[in-house]
Design a protein around this motif. Sequence first.
Motif, short mmCIF file in Angstrom:
data_model
loop_
_atom_site.label_atom_id
_atom_site.label_comp_id
_atom_site.label_asym_id
_atom_site.label_seq_id
_atom_site.Cartn_x
_atom_site.Cartn_y
_atom_site.Cartn_z
N PHE A 50 0.83 -1.20 0.00
CA PHE A 50 0.00 0.00 0.00
C PHE A 50 0.87 1.26 0.00
N THR A 107 1.25 3.90 -3.08
CA THR A 107 0.92 5.29 -2.78
C THR A 107 2.05 6.21 -3.21
N SER A 158 2.00 8.91 -6.39
CA SER A 158 2.34 10.32 -6.11
C SER A 158 3.51 10.77 -7.00
N TRP A 196 -7.04 10.53 0.70
CA TRP A 196 -6.39 10.84 -0.57
C TRP A 196 -6.72 9.77 -1.61
N TRP A 197 -6.65 8.50 -1.23
CA TRP A 197 -6.98 7.42 -2.16
C TRP A 197 -8.45 7.47 -2.57
#
Length: 110
Positions: free
Chosen positions: A16, A20, A24, A92-93
């Motif tokens: 994860f 992430t 980004s 955010w996800w």
Amino acid sequence: MPNTLPAWFWIAYYLFLAITIGVSIYNLSNRKSIRLSLLVIWIAITVPIVGLLNSIGRFDELNEFQHLVSELQQGSLWAVYACSGYLFLAVWWITLFLKVRTQQKKSVAR
């Protein structure tokens, strides 16, 4: 021997974080939400480090999650930072998925 979370959890957790950071960096390379992407990278790197450093002295009968919850209940600043960071990454996800979904619906409607 200290109590710890199962291996599948750690695999999912670090996967994860890696995904992430990768998304980004992709957003940075496309010049999308530069400040937000930098913040996401910062949080995805610092939260696990803070958690690891503060879990070193935990009681053997507590796993990492139980230790985090215990410290959060006591108002520990590092636990508040870690939980806030995880919440930020989750939000955010969710917003990223909703944004992609909205863009896909617009492109299908054309």
